[in-house]
Design a protein around this motif. Structure first.
Motif, PDB file in Angstrom:
ATOM      1  N   TYR A  30       0.832  -1.214   0.000  1.00 23.13           N
ATOM      2  CA  TYR A  30       0.000   0.000   0.000  1.00 23.13           C
ATOM      3  C   TYR A  30       0.861   1.256   0.000  1.00 23.13           C
ATOM      4  N   HIS A  31       1.832   1.307   0.890  1.00 29.03           N
ATOM      5  CA  HIS A  31       2.662   2.505   1.013  1.00 29.03           C
ATOM      6  C   HIS A  31       3.579   2.679  -0.198  1.00 29.03           C
ATOM      7  N   LEU A  32       4.093   1.574  -0.732  1.00 32.41           N
ATOM      8  CA  LEU A  32       4.934   1.659  -1.921  1.00 32.41           C
ATOM      9  C   LEU A  32       4.111   2.111  -3.130  1.00 32.41           C
ATOM     10  N   GLY A  33       2.872   1.646  -3.215  1.00 38.13           N
ATOM     11  CA  GLY A  33       2.001   2.087  -4.291  1.00 38.13           C
ATOM     12  C   GLY A  33       1.825   3.602  -4.276  1.00 38.13           C
ATOM     13  N   LYS A  34       1.665   4.173  -3.094  1.00 38.42           N
ATOM     14  CA  LYS A  34       1.527   5.623  -2.980  1.00 38.42           C
ATOM     15  C   LYS A  34       2.806   6.327  -3.420  1.00 38.42           C
ATOM     16  N   LEU A  35       3.957   5.782  -3.011  1.00 37.97           N
ATOM     17  CA  LEU A  35       5.237   6.396  -3.379  1.00 37.97           C
ATOM     18  C   LEU A  35       5.492   6.333  -4.878  1.00 37.97           C
TER      19      LEU A  35
END
Length: 256
Positions: A47-52
């Motif tokens: 999830y967090h990597l997708g945002k980055l």
């Protein structure tokens, strides 16, 4: 890239953070520390990597599963989304050990048996599950239900050596396919397994401060649930998922 597709085990799925209707202990412990926990998908490095990456996160992982399921479900997603693969970043988190995938005809769905050990004895630590914490029947109940059949299978049709060879052959065939399709991918695996895969571009193995596997990095940096709140669970923690995502983001930017 428009899409980020990850696949693997509980390390990628967000084990420990199952939604509240299925599991309460970890979430309640965080809450006792004044921390509200979001839905499981939002607790993951995916999830967090997708945002980055400004990409849509698609998490195919499953708790307790291994290489066999990763290969099957990754093939399925690729074949069903051929129009998206040029715009997709893949992360394959390869779990060590034999985690056998089994199709349960009674339930018309796949399950996994993990905790297999070498011959000739099974021991008492294996479990059959469909989804940890999320099924009407518990892992203990499901295991007991099929235990005699599992034992019969193990005693008559099972070879640890053969299953290990077969598993690595399957993953080699999979990465030959991945390379042929010219996919944009990265791999997390224990360093001592890197020479078992001949068909993979070794430059695609992640390097997070010298660690080639996500969980190994998280453990070394004390990013697990047990490190964050003192609860006995060795999955990646809430803040740990963010740190892992940032490290992966840096690695991808430096190697793309």
């Amino acid at each position: 890239m428009k899409y980020l597709v990850t696949n693997g085990s509980s390390v990628t799925k967000g084990g420990g953070f199952e939604n509240y209707q299925y599991r309460q202990d970890v979430r309640d412990f965080y809450k006792s520390k004044g921390v509200e926990v979001p839905i499981q998908d939002e607790c993951t490095y995916t999830y967090h990597l997708g945002k980055l990456l400004n990409s849509q996160p698609i998490n195919l992982a499953k708790c307790g599963s291994g290489i066999r399921r990763l290969v099957r479900t990754s093939y399925d997603w690729i074949y069903n989304n051929l129009d998206k693969i040029e715009d997709t970043t893949f992360i394959f988190e390869l779990q060590d050990g034999i985690r056998m995938e089994i199709f349960l005809t009674e339930y018309n769905k796949f399950g996994v048996v993990n905790g297999f050990i070498g011959e000739p004895e099974w021991g008492e630590n294996y479990h059959m599950v469909m989804n940890w914490f999320e099924d009407d029947i518990s892992p203990d109940e499901l295991t007991e239900k099929y235990k005699s059949k599992l034992n019969m299978y193990h005693q008559n049709f099972w070879s640890w050596e053969y299953e290990e060879q077969r598993t690595w052959r399957e993953i080699n065939m999979f990465f030959a396919f991945v390379e042929k399709m010219n996919l944009n991918y990265y791999v997390s695996l224990d360093n001592y397994n890197r020479d078992k895969i001949y068909t993979m571009n070794k430059s695609k193995i992640i390097n997070l401060d010298g660690y080639s596997d996500i969980w190994g990095y998280a453990r070394s940096k004390k990013l697990l649930i047990e490190d964050e709140i003192g609860f006995d669970d060795n999955h990646i923690g809430l803040e740990g998922g963010k740190v892992v995502a940032e490290k992966l983001h840096r690695f991808i930017n430096e190697n793309s």
